[in-house]
Design an enzyme around this catalytic site. Structure first.
Site, short mmCIF file in Angstrom:
data_model
loop_
_atom_site.label_atom_id
_atom_site.label_comp_id
_atom_site.label_asym_id
_atom_site.label_seq_id
_atom_site.Cartn_x
_atom_site.Cartn_y
_atom_site.Cartn_z
N VAL A 16 -27.95 55.77 -19.74
CA VAL A 16 -26.54 56.12 -19.98
C VAL A 16 -26.05 57.13 -18.94
CG1 VAL A 16 -24.93 57.23 -21.60
CG2 VAL A 16 -26.65 55.64 -22.45
N GLU A 145 -20.90 56.63 -26.35
CA GLU A 145 -20.93 55.52 -25.39
C GLU A 145 -21.03 54.19 -26.13
OE1 GLU A 145 -23.61 53.41 -24.60
OE2 GLU A 145 -25.18 54.33 -25.81
N PHE A 146 -20.36 53.19 -25.54
CA PHE A 146 -20.42 51.84 -26.12
C PHE A 146 -20.84 50.84 -25.05
CE2 PHE A 146 -17.14 54.19 -28.50
CZ PHE A 146 -17.68 54.12 -29.78
N PHE A 245 -20.94 38.09 -31.45
CA PHE A 245 -22.09 38.57 -32.22
C PHE A 245 -22.41 37.69 -33.42
CE2 PHE A 245 -24.13 42.45 -30.74
CZ PHE A 245 -23.50 42.50 -29.49
N LYS A 247 -24.40 34.91 -32.79
CA LYS A 247 -25.39 34.01 -32.19
C LYS A 247 -26.72 34.23 -32.90
CE LYS A 247 -27.16 33.80 -27.99
NZ LYS A 247 -27.28 34.00 -26.56
N CYS A 256 -30.69 50.77 -28.94
CA CYS A 256 -29.70 51.36 -29.86
C CYS A 256 -29.77 50.84 -31.30
CB CYS A 256 -28.30 51.11 -29.33
SG CYS A 256 -27.92 52.12 -27.89
#
Ligand code: UDX
Length: 437
Positions: A16, A145-146, A245, A247, A256
């Site tokens: 990061v 953070e993303f 998201f 799948k 994470c």
């Protein structure tokens, strides 16, 4: 132009921190980045980068003159007012986030009324408040953070949203952080510190929930003869659900989701609340990896003495990150069943070899498949779609394939001679193109 931009400090140059440093330099800021590991600082100062992240190396090279790496906190404090804390917060034995590195950084910061601590590290809600209590004269902003590994540079430069959490008294500091992100054009959401901290944890927990949900739907699809690709596509057309998201596969991994779902569960538990849904989300993910063994046994009966090839080891493509990778659990389970495991990954093999010492590392997919009794596609590296599967079937002792990411075209594989197993799909189902990211 760069003289007018505020210099940026970065504390901790892991994944990061390095992306943050490189991207702010690309935006024209002078960046000073500090890490306590001298070897890392020396290597980065020489222009050597040790992680695989698309676009990052080029960015660091292009902006080398704007980024300085140091081990000295005093140098950092002299060079920048706005300090992004990007140290890691791994789980402790209790599952809580380990804040020792964050605390060590805070201890080193002076309360001179000038510097602003901007927390990028993922921390439990309440951390900002406790730091403010200990250091009342330090300005504090939460800015989670993303970034997704593999697309982190793009995610930084084109954010969906930037969350800036500050409590009364720190509005000036929040404005300064907002000014840094404004040129990027994403939506900027201002919140209080505790809410900003929760936004990060809740976002990751929700994404993990979405994946575990579709994986359970996939498991039901297998029972009732439905195709999870079609189901996900139909669900995703509902604007309230959305296609991303959904799948199905052998579960989520990475740095994470595992850590943050457990940290949120523990945070809730420590506050007296039992977060039942999240417990199930975590359990489903664990079991999902293990279902591969049952799928293999359907074709091979016992796995004892069988040679099983793992195609892909990284937790997802475009990274060499092995943290919480499904391949780690899978290799151990297969070996537990008595199988001999051979693996190939185009990028993560070296990192993986240090974690999987009993696994034989092949230098190509075809080499891994040579003489294997079965294969499991673990990571959807694009090169696996391009493989000559007819030749692969001929080279294997028995062409059994579990496609752990529903990545390959089942009909093509069957035509090539494979016994094909997907996740929530049958060999006769047409491939779907449902968006995954
Ligand atoms: C995640 C979050 O997306 C990011 O916002 C946060 O800051 C860090 O954690 P990352 O771990 O890099 O990012 O990867 P991500 O792309 O989110 O994928 C996580 C895991 O979920 C991977 O193992 C991936 O294979 C899996 N996944 C993802 C699925 O199984 N199905 C999907 O539909 C999407």
């Amino acid at each position: 132009m760069s003289e007018q931009l505020e210099p940026v400090g970065v504390i901790g140059v892991g994944w990061v921190g390095l992306v943050t440093a490189a991207c702010f330099a690309e935006l024209g800021h002078q960046v000073i980045a500090r890490d306590i590991v001298p070897e890392k600082v020396e290597a980065l100062s020489r222009g050597e980068i040790t992680i695989h992240e698309p676009g990052l190396e080029e960015l660091l090279q292009r902006n080398a003159e704007r980024i300085a790496f140091t081990t000295e906190m005093d140098e950092l404090l002299a060079g920048a007012r706005l300090l992004f804390v990007c140290v890691d917060t791994p789980p402790t034995y209790s599952g809580d986030a380990d804040l020792s590195r964050v605390r060590a950084v805070v201890e080193e910061l002076r309360e001179d009324g000038d510097h602003v601590l901007i927390m990028k590290s993922t921390v439990p809600a309440g951390t900002g408040e406790s730091i403010r209590r200990d250091k009342p004269n330090l300005s504090y902003v939460s800015c989670p953070e993303f970034l997704k590994e593999g697309t982190a540079v793009k995610d930084f430069m084109h954010p969906d949203r930037v969350v800036i959490g500050a409590d009364p008294g720190d509005e000036g500091a929040a404005e300064a952080v907002e000014a840094l992100y404004k040129p990027l054009g994403g939506e900027i959401l201002r919140a209080d510190v505790a809410s900003a901290e929760m936004i990060k944890l809740a976002s990751n927990a929700f994404l993990a929930t979405k994946i575990s949900f579709i994986n359970e739907i996939a498991n039901v699809c297998e029972e009732v003869g439905a195709d999870v690709g079609q189901v996900a596509e139909g669900m995703g057309l509902d604007e309230r659900i959305g296609p991303k998201f959904l799948k199905a596969g052998i579960g989520w991994g990475g740095s994470c989701f595992g850590k943050d779902t457990i940290a949120l569960k523990k945070l809730a538990g420590n506050s007296g609340y039992h977060f039942q849904l999240l417990s199930a989300v975590i359990d489903v993910n664990e079991l999902q990896k293990r279902r591969v063994v049952q799928k293999l046994k359907k074709h091979l009966d016992s796995l004892a003495g069988r040679r099983v090839a793992l195609l892909g080891l990284a937790f997802k493509p475009d990274t060499d990150d092995m943290r919480d990778a499904a391949s780690l659990v899978l290799a151990a389970r297969l070996e537990g069943e008595g199988a001999e495991v051979v693996a190939y990954d185009p990028v993560a093999a070296e990192r993986a070899a240090t974690l999987l010492d009993s696994v034989e590392m092949a230098t190509s997919a075809m080499e891994a498949l040579e003489g294997a009794d079965a294969a499991v596609l673990v990571t959807e590296w694009p090169e696996f779609a391009e493989l000559d599967w007819v030749a692969a079937a001929e080279r294997m002792a028995r062409p059994v394939l579990v496609d752990g990411r529903n990545f390959l075209d089942p009909q093509k594989l069957v035509k090539a001679g494979f016994e094909y197993e997907g996740i929530g799909r049958t060999a006769l189902d047409a491939p779907r193109t449902a968006s995954a990211s």
